[in-house]
Enzyme design. Structure first.
Site, PDB file in Angstrom:
ATOM      1  N   HIS A  22       0.811  -1.028  -0.139  1.00 19.11           N
ATOM      2  CA  HIS A  22      -0.057  -0.445   0.103  1.00 19.11           C
ATOM      3  C   HIS A  22       0.769   1.663  -0.130  1.00 19.11           C
ATOM      4  CE1 HIS A  22      -2.284  -2.885   2.321  1.00 19.11           C
ATOM      5  NE2 HIS A  22      -3.051  -2.421   1.845  1.00 19.11           N
ATOM      6  N   ASP A  43       2.608   2.206   3.450  1.00 16.95           N
ATOM      7  CA  ASP A  43       3.148   1.341   3.785  1.00 16.95           C
ATOM      8  C   ASP A  43       4.647   1.278   4.130  1.00 16.95           C
ATOM      9  OD1 ASP A  43       1.521  -0.776   4.707  1.00 16.95           O
ATOM     10  OD2 ASP A  43       1.547  -1.630   2.898  1.00 16.95           O
TER      11      ASP A  43
HETATM   12  C1  XUL Z   1      -7.561  -6.638   3.985  1.00 16.68           C
HETATM   13  C2  XUL Z   1      -6.609  -7.483   3.319  1.00 16.68           C
HETATM   14  C3  XUL Z   1      -5.851  -6.157   2.712  1.00 16.68           C
HETATM   15  C4  XUL Z   1      -5.763  -5.964   0.891  1.00 16.68           C
HETATM   16  C5  XUL Z   1      -4.817  -5.269   0.862  1.00 16.68           C
HETATM   17  O1  XUL Z   1      -8.241  -8.002   4.530  1.00 16.68           O
HETATM   18  O2  XUL Z   1      -6.514  -8.082   2.671  1.00 16.68           O
HETATM   19  O3  XUL Z   1      -4.598  -6.249   3.258  1.00 16.68           O
HETATM   20  O4  XUL Z   1      -5.327  -7.397   0.528  1.00 16.68           O
HETATM   21  O5  XUL Z   1      -4.979  -3.521   0.683  1.00 16.68           O
END
Ligand code: XUL
Ligand code: CO
Length: 440
Positions: free
Chosen positions: A100, A103
């Site tokens: 993300h 992150d």
């Molecule tokens: C949340 C989840 C996230 C996604 C990316 O449950 O799985 O981490 O993978 O946003």
């Protein structure tokens, strides 16, 4: 470059007889399997959020693992995370990572400043990718943790929040494109509702689609040729997530004309939360031509929340890889470990031990799935079970030659149908799976 894991060397493949905890028993990255090295078949990815940032904080307590990487400023920590992540990937023979935006680099005082700081980290990642050959599997934007997203992002009742979301996702797509990622993920975040008493669901869904169309238009305009993914999840953090499961998401994509650009990123634990099996979700995606990528983890069947455990259930990894094989393998997608070591598994070695557990479970599952597929008994059974559609009345129905009147005539002349029913043989098939799995 500083080393973060001095006591741990490159994890070797030692084979199934090995008792060395810091060795692979099944994942042999360069072993050719079904015409390609195992690392290319499985396309493992490290998840930046869990591995580089997740310190074990939960609702009942603070973190147990040190994920500061020895740095106290956010800038230095972001850079150290990159060095540590590349060391982990190198030592574990993992070729991909996923992130993300936040992150990689946290939010600073303004969007402009956050963007500028993110650029610095992305440039550093690009340099590290060039030096090491590691790649980005997919990127995404964290449009759910800041208080501005308390009522959702693209589905917020506030149009200003929608605009902010668009700006943040624009930047995350740019970072993904710059790093050569072939995937961009939309996971629901807070796109859902807590109560219908305050929610205009129709408008929220229309807005979510509006934002996705803008993302596709912008991504394609800056040269993104990969796949956009939706990662279905039925609940958590909201009571009802709009991307409930694959079937629900398919309906959404088709309604809004997004189905040509989007595929699914299926997460095992999300499937469990939707009361489906992991295989079910993969199968629905495959038969509808939208299988894309996988978030590899597992939940606890006795708990109703997203525990994001490292996958160790070989029966599940086998049936998962069976679906992947039937889908023709990964193209842009791969196996991202959206998984975290348990809060009590807090040492640096636990990062390696948990990845080894997950990677070996998938290597073993892949081998078992290939064997099961090549064994052919399951496939043959299914083909035989539907044999009535190959000739006669079945073939005529498929060819569009029949209608209700003709089928009524057929049924009247044919009489009762019990003589064309055969056993489903579920127990026999389950025992074939065990036979293949445990004779490896
Ligand atoms: C949340 C989840 C996230 C996604 C990316 O449950 O799985 O981490 O993978 O946003
Ligand atoms: Co996920």
């Amino acid at each position: 470059m500083s080393q973060f894991f001095n006591g741990i060397g490159k994890i070797p493949y030692e084979g199934k007889e090995s008792t060395n905890p810091l060795a692979f028993k099944y994942y042999n990255p360069d072993e050719i399997i079904a015409g390609k090295p195992m690392r290319e078949q499985l396309k493992f990815a490290l998840s930046w959020w869990h591995t580089m940032g997740g310190d074990g904080t939960d609702m009942f307590g603070v973190g147990t693992a040190d994920k500061t990487w020895g740095e106290s400023t956010p800038e230095a920590r972001a850079k150290a995370k990159v060095d540590a992540a590349f060391e982990i990937m190198e030592k574990l023979s993992i070729d991909y990572y996923c992130f993300h935006d936040r992150d990689l680099s946290p939010e600073y005082g303004s969007l402009a400043e956050s963007n500028a700081k993110l650029d610095e980290v992305v440039d550093y990642l690009a340099q590290k990718q060039k030096e090491t050959g590691k790649k980005l599997l997919w990127g995404t934007a964290k449009c759910f943790d800041h208080p501005r997203y308390m009522h959702g992002a693209s589905t917020s009742p506030s149009a200003d929040v929608f605009a902010y979301t668009a700006a943040q996702i624009k930047k995350a797509i740019e970072a993904t494109v710059k790093l050569g990622g072939n995937g961009y993920v939309f996971w629901g975040g807070r796109e859902g509702y807590e109560t219908l008493l305050n929610t205009d669901m129709g408008l929220e869904l229309d807005n979510m689609a509006r934002l996705m169309h803008m993302a596709v238009d912008y991504g394609r305009s800056i040269g993104f040729t990969g796949d956009f993914y939706i990662e279905p999840k039925p609940k958590e953090p909201t009571k009802h997530q709009y991307d409930f499961d694959t079937a629900t998401v398919l309906g959404f994509l088709r309604k809004y004309g997004l189905d040509k650009d989007f595929k699914m990123n299926i997460e095992a634990n999300h499937a469990t939360l939707a009361q489906h099996t992991f295989q079910h979700e993969l199968n629905v995606a495959r038969v509808n031509g939208v299988f894309g990528s996988i978030d590899a983890n597992q939940g606890d069947p006795l708990l109703g929340w997203d525990t994001d455990q490292f996958p160790t259930n070989v029966y599940d990894t086998t049936m998962c890889m069976y679906e992947v094989i039937k889908a023709g393998g990964f193209t842009n997608g791969g196996l991202n470990f959206d998984a975290k070591a348990r809060r009590g598994s807090f040492t640096p070695e636990d990062i390696f031990l948990s990845y080894i557990a997950g990677m070996d479970a998938f290597a073993l599952g892949y081998k078992a799935a290939l064997k099961l597929y090549e064994d052919g008994r399951i496939e043959k059974f299914i083909a035989d079970r539907y044999a009535s559609w190959k000739t006669g009345i079945g073939a005529d129905i498929i060819a569009g030659k029949m209608d209700f009147t003709k089928l009524e005539q057929y049924a009247l002349s044919r009489g009762e149908v019990t003589d064309s029913l055969t056993s489903g043989r579920q127990e026999m098939l389950e025992s074939i799976v065990n036979n293949v799995l445990f004779s490896l």
